[in-house]
Motif scaffolding. Sequence first.
Motif, PDB file in Angstrom:
ATOM      1  N   ILE A   1      -0.229  11.680   2.943  1.00 15.60           N
ATOM      2  CA  ILE A   1      -1.085  10.735   2.669  1.00 15.60           C
ATOM      3  C   ILE A   1      -2.399  10.723   3.688  1.00 15.60           C
ATOM      4  CG2 ILE A   1       0.183   9.152   4.604  1.00 15.60           C
ATOM      5  CD1 ILE A   1      -0.894   7.834   1.394  1.00 15.60           C
TER       6      ILE A   1
ATOM      7  N   GLU B   1      -4.869  12.442   1.465  1.00 13.19           N
ATOM      8  CA  GLU B   1      -5.178  11.917   0.533  1.00 13.19           C
ATOM      9  C   GLU B   1      -6.592  10.947   1.300  1.00 13.19           C
ATOM     10  OE1 GLU B   1      -3.752   7.547  -1.740  1.00 13.19           O
ATOM     11  OE2 GLU B   1      -2.437   9.261  -1.747  1.00 13.19           O
ATOM     12  N   PHE B   2      -6.240  10.404   2.229  1.00 19.48           N
ATOM     13  CA  PHE B   2      -7.530   9.560   3.059  1.00 19.48           C
ATOM     14  C   PHE B   2      -8.110  10.511   3.749  1.00 19.48           C
ATOM     15  CE2 PHE B   2      -4.276   6.014   2.370  1.00 19.48           C
ATOM     16  CZ  PHE B   2      -5.137   5.063   1.660  1.00 19.48           C
TER      17      PHE B   2
ATOM     18  N   GLN C   1       4.875   6.251   1.395  1.00 19.06           N
ATOM     19  CA  GLN C   1       3.236   6.569   1.229  1.00 19.06           C
ATOM     20  C   GLN C   1       2.534   5.439   0.480  1.00 19.06           C
ATOM     21  OE1 GLN C   1       3.725   9.901  -0.997  1.00 19.06           O
ATOM     22  NE2 GLN C   1       3.799  11.206   0.911  1.00 19.06           N
ATOM     23  N   ALA C   2       3.111   4.493  -0.292  1.00 21.66           N
ATOM     24  CA  ALA C   2       2.559   3.516  -1.012  1.00 21.66           C
ATOM     25  C   ALA C   2       2.379   2.537   0.086  1.00 21.66           C
ATOM     26  CB  ALA C   2       3.577   2.813  -1.887  1.00 21.66           C
TER      27      ALA C   2
ATOM     28  N   ARG D   1      -0.654   3.252   2.254  1.00 20.59           N
ATOM     29  CA  ARG D   1      -1.504   2.746   1.306  1.00 20.59           C
ATOM     30  C   ARG D   1      -1.980   1.455   1.640  1.00 20.59           C
ATOM     31  NH1 ARG D   1       0.858   5.814  -2.616  1.00 20.59           N
ATOM     32  NH2 ARG D   1       0.151   7.896  -2.610  1.00 20.59           N
ATOM     33  N   ARG D   2      -1.075   0.639   1.501  1.00 20.91           N
ATOM     34  CA  ARG D   2      -1.393  -1.063   1.481  1.00 20.91           C
ATOM     35  C   ARG D   2      -1.896  -1.267   2.973  1.00 20.91           C
ATOM     36  NH1 ARG D   2      -2.962  -4.934  -1.601  1.00 20.91           N
ATOM     37  NH2 ARG D   2      -2.182  -6.895  -1.112  1.00 20.91           N
TER      38      ARG D   2
ATOM     39  N   ASP E   1      -5.208  -0.472   3.181  1.00 26.43           N
ATOM     40  CA  ASP E   1      -6.248  -1.300   2.053  1.00 26.43           C
ATOM     41  C   ASP E   1      -6.395  -2.917   2.905  1.00 26.43           C
ATOM     42  OD1 ASP E   1      -7.385  -2.258  -0.418  1.00 26.43           O
ATOM     43  OD2 ASP E   1      -5.593  -3.612  -0.527  1.00 26.43           O
TER      44      ASP E   1
END
Length: 484
Positions: free
Chosen positions: A126, A129-130, A276-277, A280-281, A284
């Motif tokens: 993750i 990804e960022f 990972q979800a 992400r939240r 966000d």
Amino acid sequence: MDLVENAANVKPKPQRIRDPLHNLIEFSSDHFEHTLWQIIQTSPFQRLRRIKQLGFSEFVFPGATHTRFAHSLGVFHTSRLLMDVIRKYVNTHQQQYREPQANHALTAALLHDVGHGMFSHAFEAIGKEFGWPMAKHEEVSQRLIREGEIADLLDKEFGKGYAGNVADIIAQGIPDNLYGSVVSSQFDADRLDYMQRDRLMTGVQSSGVDLTWLLANLEVAEVQTGADETSIGSVETLVLGPKAAQAAESYVLGLFHLYPNVYLHKTTRGAEVLFQALMRRIVDLNTNGFSEKTGLPARHPILRFVSDPTDLNNALLLDDTVFWGALPLFLEADDDEIRRLSTSLRDRHMCSCVDLRSRVEAQLPLVTEERRDKRIARTKIICDDIVAELKKINEEATGKPARFLIDQYVRNPYKRFQDSRTQLNQILIRLSPDKVTDMAELSPVIAHAEPFSVCRVYTFRDDTDAHGVIENIMRTKIQEGEKL
């Protein structure tokens, strides 16, 4: 004054650690190993006690609760065994054992994982990804070795610049000398430890490593640095004697089998995509000024890290216990998605898994006299097209959580020379006194082993239409793939 002087002259006691894999891991009272014992007592190294080696694997294998701390000690122990082989060789061949290089490598072996974040590779993925620099464990490890508590101790005890030399070994990845190959190669102390340790703690019965026989047949040889006529010199590297050829083949295949059986188990990876979800939240909500909806207080370590992922101190605040300790807060978050994902992890309510790769490969019509590599390539193209469509659906649902959680991974069981570009990274077999061969040239099994590839989609079990969407896209892409 006499008491102070006597205390300073007292020789430190040797130390021992009881390990489930290696039995006793001992640290002698000499200056070098006593200093490494002191390194183990530092805060960054002790942090590894709170990071599991296999992340979420205990969701599948209840015994897989071993830590990066235990693994790091095992890597140091194994690296000493490999160094003993080198020492024995140079002593019997009227050569000089390069103790400074050896000590740098042994120190790097102990510290190679000191920078891992919570849940190790799941967090690293993750972070990639960022673009979080402090989620990459090699980068954090180097920083911790070059500056701070560990660096101060190393440079104080071994001289200024020592810490930097150790960090350089980790930074380079591919070895540039015999001693560095003990830390990073396809036959290094890291792999030799985690293969045995992960097998033991998960309880899987395949993937055994005959370390005793491999070490008994390990030697040092001088080999060409190029390929045949392009050779530009020679280098000393570890090689295995001819009697260890089958044990070496089993070692490579054992690692290959650990991936589908343990590391890429669909349930483990399902837990990782949920984690990972959730991350992400959190990102966000925090980015858009709604961090309070995560359920976390403003100064919580997770929020501090996602707010500034370039700060080393923020990275050091994170470990597995920090995340699990935050779970009760997530469960009472104002955000529905935070509550849903954290509840799934708490209660082990895994998503439904669709193995795209195996489904596509099974449904893709056979083509007369089609080569295996061509069929694999067609399967990959179709899987990539399906994933692209599913990601598009996720992106089009603006403001809504991702409906499809994607898991893609490829692992090559053995890197050929043309990939690593150095003999120091290869597993070499001595066939005769003057002939050394890469085991991929000797073993047809290794030579023809295909990369292990995963392409999966996870969907929430209450999304009853999700599988139908996937099936429709898959059917369309397979029909298009027949024309490839």
